[in-house]
Scaffold this motif. Sequence first.
Motif, PDB file in Angstrom:
ATOM      1  N   ARG A   1      30.746 -12.150 -16.294  1.00  0.00           N
ATOM      2  CA  ARG A   1      30.488 -13.529 -17.367  1.00  0.00           C
ATOM      3  C   ARG A   1      31.451 -14.340 -17.519  1.00  0.00           C
ATOM      4  NH1 ARG A   1      25.473 -11.928 -20.395  1.00  0.00           N
ATOM      5  NH2 ARG A   1      26.750 -13.727 -21.945  1.00  0.00           N
ATOM      6  N   LEU A   2      33.012 -14.268 -17.850  1.00  0.00           N
ATOM      7  CA  LEU A   2      34.087 -15.320 -17.657  1.00  0.00           C
ATOM      8  C   LEU A   2      33.621 -16.166 -15.948  1.00  0.00           C
ATOM      9  CD1 LEU A   2      37.553 -13.203 -19.347  1.00  0.00           C
ATOM     10  CD2 LEU A   2      35.972 -15.141 -20.071  1.00  0.00           C
ATOM     11  N   ALA A   3      33.754 -15.237 -15.520  1.00  0.00           N
ATOM     12  CA  ALA A   3      33.185 -16.162 -13.815  1.00  0.00           C
ATOM     13  C   ALA A   3      32.046 -17.435 -13.751  1.00  0.00           C
ATOM     14  CB  ALA A   3      33.195 -15.433 -12.417  1.00  0.00           C
ATOM     15  N   LEU A   4      31.140 -17.078 -15.204  1.00  0.00           N
ATOM     16  CA  LEU A   4      29.835 -17.186 -14.975  1.00  0.00           C
ATOM     17  C   LEU A   4      29.659 -19.377 -15.617  1.00  0.00           C
ATOM     18  CD1 LEU A   4      27.545 -14.663 -15.969  1.00  0.00           C
ATOM     19  CD2 LEU A   4      27.367 -15.950 -14.169  1.00  0.00           C
TER      20      LEU A   4
ATOM     21  N   ASP B   1      27.465 -20.264  -4.049  1.00  0.00           N
ATOM     22  CA  ASP B   1      26.646 -18.931  -2.661  1.00  0.00           C
ATOM     23  C   ASP B   1      27.531 -17.547  -3.279  1.00  0.00           C
ATOM     24  OD1 ASP B   1      25.077 -20.976  -1.979  1.00  0.00           O
ATOM     25  OD2 ASP B   1      26.369 -21.773  -0.456  1.00  0.00           O
ATOM     26  N   ARG B   2      28.994 -17.904  -3.839  1.00  0.00           N
ATOM     27  CA  ARG B   2      30.228 -16.673  -3.969  1.00  0.00           C
ATOM     28  C   ARG B   2      30.218 -17.077  -5.701  1.00  0.00           C
ATOM     29  NH1 ARG B   2      31.624 -12.310  -1.655  1.00  0.00           N
ATOM     30  NH2 ARG B   2      34.633 -11.785  -1.872  1.00  0.00           N
ATOM     31  N   LEU B   3      30.299 -15.689  -6.544  1.00  0.00           N
ATOM     32  CA  LEU B   3      30.648 -15.670  -7.826  1.00  0.00           C
ATOM     33  C   LEU B   3      32.518 -15.683  -7.136  1.00  0.00           C
ATOM     34  CD1 LEU B   3      30.113 -16.355 -10.593  1.00  0.00           C
ATOM     35  CD2 LEU B   3      29.645 -13.782 -10.840  1.00  0.00           C
ATOM     36  N   PRO B   4      33.129 -16.318  -7.981  1.00  0.00           N
ATOM     37  CA  PRO B   4      34.795 -16.006  -7.760  1.00  0.00           C
ATOM     38  C   PRO B   4      35.339 -14.567  -8.124  1.00  0.00           C
ATOM     39  CG  PRO B   4      34.708 -18.081  -9.107  1.00  0.00           C
ATOM     40  CD  PRO B   4      33.058 -17.534  -8.618  1.00  0.00           C
ATOM     41  N   VAL B   5      34.912 -13.997  -8.287  1.00  0.00           N
ATOM     42  CA  VAL B   5      34.924 -12.567  -8.821  1.00  0.00           C
ATOM     43  C   VAL B   5      35.635 -11.277  -7.128  1.00  0.00           C
ATOM     44  CG1 VAL B   5      34.055 -12.462 -11.274  1.00  0.00           C
ATOM     45  CG2 VAL B   5      32.833 -11.802  -8.745  1.00  0.00           C
ATOM     46  N   GLU B   6      36.631 -10.689  -7.703  1.00  0.00           N
ATOM     47  CA  GLU B   6      37.273 -10.166  -6.337  1.00  0.00           C
ATOM     48  C   GLU B   6      37.331  -8.789  -6.397  1.00  0.00           C
ATOM     49  OE1 GLU B   6      36.741 -11.480  -3.341  1.00  0.00           O
ATOM     50  OE2 GLU B   6      36.173 -13.203  -3.906  1.00  0.00           O
TER      51      GLU B   6
END
Length: 129
Positions: free
Chosen positions: A101-104, A87-92
């Motif tokens: 792109r890395l977090a995908l 639900d939430r991409l782990p980028v802050e």
Amino acid sequence: YHWALVDILPSITAFAEGEWSRGFTPRGKPGPATLHGARHGLNDYTGWFASDPERSGQYFGYDGPFPPFNDALVHHYVFALFALNVDRLPVEGAFTGAQVRLALADRVLGSATLSGTYTLNRRLRGLVG
């Protein structure tokens, strides 16, 4: 990257024209929080204008095509949309497109792309299409 937008709700099926941007904002648009609970990342205007005292800032959100008017190239722009298993991409914080792109990795269920071309150079306009 001209735009990094994450955490689009599955219920969002369309964006209205100009909903996310009505043009270039010197020193950048605010972020990362934005419409519909989504988050904007920093676009590459942040780095491009970093050494320009009149334009430097954090550029969140969408800033569209901006090639030089006399550029000898037709520019290609790719919009990519990813369906994820989170639900939430782990980028802050002030994240970048490269960090998105890395977090995908290992989170993509499906994807789609749309490509377009653009130029301000009148001599090249016949090549755009």
